[in-house]
Scaffold this motif. Structure first.
Motif, PDB file in Angstrom:
ATOM      1  N   LYS A   1      11.316  38.824  12.344  1.00  0.00           N
ATOM      2  CA  LYS A   1      11.659  39.425  11.051  1.00  0.00           C
ATOM      3  C   LYS A   1      11.391  38.487   9.879  1.00  0.00           C
ATOM      4  O   LYS A   1      11.256  38.936   8.734  1.00  0.00           O
ATOM      5  CB  LYS A   1      13.124  39.853  11.047  1.00  0.00           C
ATOM      6  CG  LYS A   1      14.111  38.696  11.126  1.00  0.00           C
ATOM      7  CD  LYS A   1      15.549  39.185  11.038  1.00  0.00           C
ATOM      8  CE  LYS A   1      16.536  38.020  11.063  1.00  0.00           C
ATOM      9  NZ  LYS A   1      17.944  38.485  10.955  1.00  0.00           N
ATOM     10  N   ASP A   2      11.301  37.179  10.166  1.00  0.00           N
ATOM     11  CA  ASP A   2      11.044  36.214   9.100  1.00  0.00           C
ATOM     12  C   ASP A   2       9.549  35.972   8.874  1.00  0.00           C
ATOM     13  O   ASP A   2       9.181  35.213   7.977  1.00  0.00           O
ATOM     14  CB  ASP A   2      11.741  34.882   9.405  1.00  0.00           C
ATOM     15  CG  ASP A   2      11.298  34.277  10.735  1.00  0.00           C
ATOM     16  OD1 ASP A   2      10.774  35.025  11.586  1.00  0.00           O
ATOM     17  OD2 ASP A   2      11.477  33.052  10.916  1.00  0.00           O
ATOM     18  N   TRP A   3       8.680  36.602   9.658  1.00  0.00           N
ATOM     19  CA  TRP A   3       7.248  36.466   9.414  1.00  0.00           C
ATOM     20  C   TRP A   3       6.903  37.169   8.098  1.00  0.00           C
ATOM     21  O   TRP A   3       7.332  38.313   7.863  1.00  0.00           O
ATOM     22  CB  TRP A   3       6.440  37.093  10.534  1.00  0.00           C
ATOM     23  CG  TRP A   3       6.422  36.337  11.834  1.00  0.00           C
ATOM     24  CD1 TRP A   3       7.241  35.309  12.192  1.00  0.00           C
ATOM     25  CD2 TRP A   3       5.546  36.566  12.935  1.00  0.00           C
ATOM     26  NE1 TRP A   3       6.927  34.882  13.467  1.00  0.00           N
ATOM     27  CE2 TRP A   3       5.893  35.632  13.951  1.00  0.00           C
ATOM     28  CE3 TRP A   3       4.514  37.465  13.182  1.00  0.00           C
ATOM     29  CZ2 TRP A   3       5.217  35.577  15.169  1.00  0.00           C
ATOM     30  CZ3 TRP A   3       3.844  37.421  14.393  1.00  0.00           C
ATOM     31  CH2 TRP A   3       4.182  36.478  15.384  1.00  0.00           C
TER      32      TRP A   3
ATOM     33  N   GLN B   1       5.635  44.217  16.843  1.00  0.00           N
ATOM     34  CA  GLN B   1       5.516  45.303  15.877  1.00  0.00           C
ATOM     35  C   GLN B   1       5.678  44.756  14.468  1.00  0.00           C
ATOM     36  O   GLN B   1       6.710  44.185  14.121  1.00  0.00           O
ATOM     37  CB  GLN B   1       6.561  46.378  16.158  1.00  0.00           C
ATOM     38  CG  GLN B   1       6.299  47.684  15.458  1.00  0.00           C
ATOM     39  CD  GLN B   1       4.987  48.330  15.872  1.00  0.00           C
ATOM     40  OE1 GLN B   1       4.428  48.010  16.922  1.00  0.00           O
ATOM     41  NE2 GLN B   1       4.486  49.222  15.046  1.00  0.00           N
ATOM     42  N   LEU B   2       4.641  44.935  13.639  1.00  0.00           N
ATOM     43  CA  LEU B   2       4.642  44.402  12.286  1.00  0.00           C
ATOM     44  C   LEU B   2       4.778  45.490  11.229  1.00  0.00           C
ATOM     45  O   LEU B   2       5.439  45.288  10.204  1.00  0.00           O
ATOM     46  CB  LEU B   2       3.375  43.577  12.050  1.00  0.00           C
ATOM     47  CG  LEU B   2       3.225  42.377  13.000  1.00  0.00           C
ATOM     48  CD1 LEU B   2       1.867  41.712  12.821  1.00  0.00           C
ATOM     49  CD2 LEU B   2       4.349  41.376  12.788  1.00  0.00           C
TER      50      LEU B   2
ATOM     51  N   ALA C   1      17.217  38.355  19.162  1.00  0.00           N
ATOM     52  CA  ALA C   1      16.591  37.037  19.208  1.00  0.00           C
ATOM     53  C   ALA C   1      17.604  35.924  18.973  1.00  0.00           C
ATOM     54  O   ALA C   1      17.554  34.876  19.627  1.00  0.00           O
ATOM     55  CB  ALA C   1      15.465  36.955  18.177  1.00  0.00           C
ATOM     56  N   ASP C   2      18.559  36.146  18.053  1.00  0.00           N
ATOM     57  CA  ASP C   2      19.513  35.082  17.730  1.00  0.00           C
ATOM     58  C   ASP C   2      20.601  34.926  18.791  1.00  0.00           C
ATOM     59  O   ASP C   2      21.446  34.039  18.693  1.00  0.00           O
ATOM     60  CB  ASP C   2      20.142  35.319  16.358  1.00  0.00           C
ATOM     61  CG  ASP C   2      20.814  36.685  16.221  1.00  0.00           C
ATOM     62  OD1 ASP C   2      20.924  37.406  17.244  1.00  0.00           O
ATOM     63  OD2 ASP C   2      21.213  37.048  15.098  1.00  0.00           O
ATOM     64  N   GLU C   3      20.601  35.794  19.809  1.00  0.00           N
ATOM     65  CA  GLU C   3      21.574  35.682  20.882  1.00  0.00           C
ATOM     66  C   GLU C   3      20.977  35.105  22.166  1.00  0.00           C
ATOM     67  O   GLU C   3      21.715  34.823  23.117  1.00  0.00           O
ATOM     68  CB  GLU C   3      22.182  37.062  21.173  1.00  0.00           C
ATOM     69  CG  GLU C   3      23.002  37.612  20.008  1.00  0.00           C
ATOM     70  CD  GLU C   3      23.472  39.029  20.253  1.00  0.00           C
ATOM     71  OE1 GLU C   3      23.004  39.644  21.246  1.00  0.00           O
ATOM     72  OE2 GLU C   3      24.286  39.534  19.458  1.00  0.00           O
TER      73      GLU C   3
END
Length: 266
Positions: free
Chosen positions: A47-49, A169-170, A21-23
């Motif tokens: 991932k920050d959720w 996916q959580l 995501a960060d790329e």
């Protein structure tokens, strides 16, 4: 026995395209994947959720779940939901069902049919940084958000005839597989799978002879997002025996997308 369905469809395996995501550059996901109707996994996208960490804690989801009736089954997720699945459904309460899933043996299977996100869970969800517009692009057919809760339950091979899907996916780990038959063989695959012939020992006889499809596969970890365009067949097998939770965020297909899928071509 815990059911697995991915390998019931013959084909040549290839790695599913994966990006971090960060790329991803601004607009890259939209132009390179949505508009081209190409599936991809975006790693660590959410991932920050809060859900990714909080929902692992035993008792947390149970405490914020409404004490309302739900229906669940002690089997995998067949598609379509035919009469045999309906007979397998039991009545229960969401908080009690989640607790039973957590406490049950590693070889037990549970599935709760897709439904709306419980109101108390919404605060632990967020937006998609790589596609913030997703929450505003109302889907044409599917609900904007559906939640899947399961343990050891695979999801049968199926496709979405409309709308774009972000499979988020959580909790839990999954193996995913996707393929798209060419127009010539589309209906032979569709009729074989929808008739459940791929579950037979003689399954190979029902698929096109001399034709190998390419199956794009990868593993989904908590925090990952899988983009599934319409008309792509996909099957899902869990990789662990923990409580699993998946969010499906749907949005409408843009007019600038590639309208070349077998099921939508005139």
């Amino acid at each position: 026995m815990v059911m697995r369905i991915i390998d019931l469809i013959p084909g040549v395996r290839s790695a599913l395209d994966t990006r971090r995501a960060d790329e991803l550059q601004t607009g890259e996901f939209w132009s390179e994947f949505v508009c081209k109707q190409k599936p991809v996994i975006v790693r660590a996208a959410v991932k920050d959720w809060p859900a990714v960490e909080k929902w692992k804690d035993e008792g947390y989801l149970e405490a914020i779940s409404p004490n309302t009736p739900i229906r669940f089954a002690r089997t995998y997720n067949p598609v379509p939901l035919g009469p045999f699945f309906r007979y397998a459904l039991e009545e229960g309460k969401l908080d009690e069902c989640i607790q039973e899933m957590r406490e049950s043996s590693p070889d037990s299977t549970f599935s709760i049919p897709a439904g709306p996100v419980p109101q108390g869970w919404e605060g632990d969800l967020g937006l998609y940084g790589f596609l913030p517009e997703a929450s505003a692009l109302r889907p044409r057919v599917y609900p904007p958000r559906r939640i899947f809760i399961y343990k050891n339950a695979c999801t049968e091979w199926h496709y979405h005839s409309a709308d774009e899907t972000l499979t988020t996916q959580l909790l839990g780990r999954k193996r995913v597989s996707l393929f798209r038959p060419d127009l010539e063989h589309w209906w032979q695959y569709a009729e074989t799978i929808e008739a459940n012939f791929h579950h037979l020992e003689s399954a190979s006889c029902y698929f096109p002879s001399g034709k190998q499809i390419e199956k794009f596969e990868a593993e989904l970890e908590p925090g990952d997002v899988l983009y599934i365009p319409p008309m792509w067949w996909h099957g899902i097998d869990p990789l662990d025996s923990a409580l699993g939770v998946t969010l499906a965020q749907c949005f409408r297909t843009p007019l600038e997308a590639s309208w070349t899928e077998p099921g939508v071509r005139p």
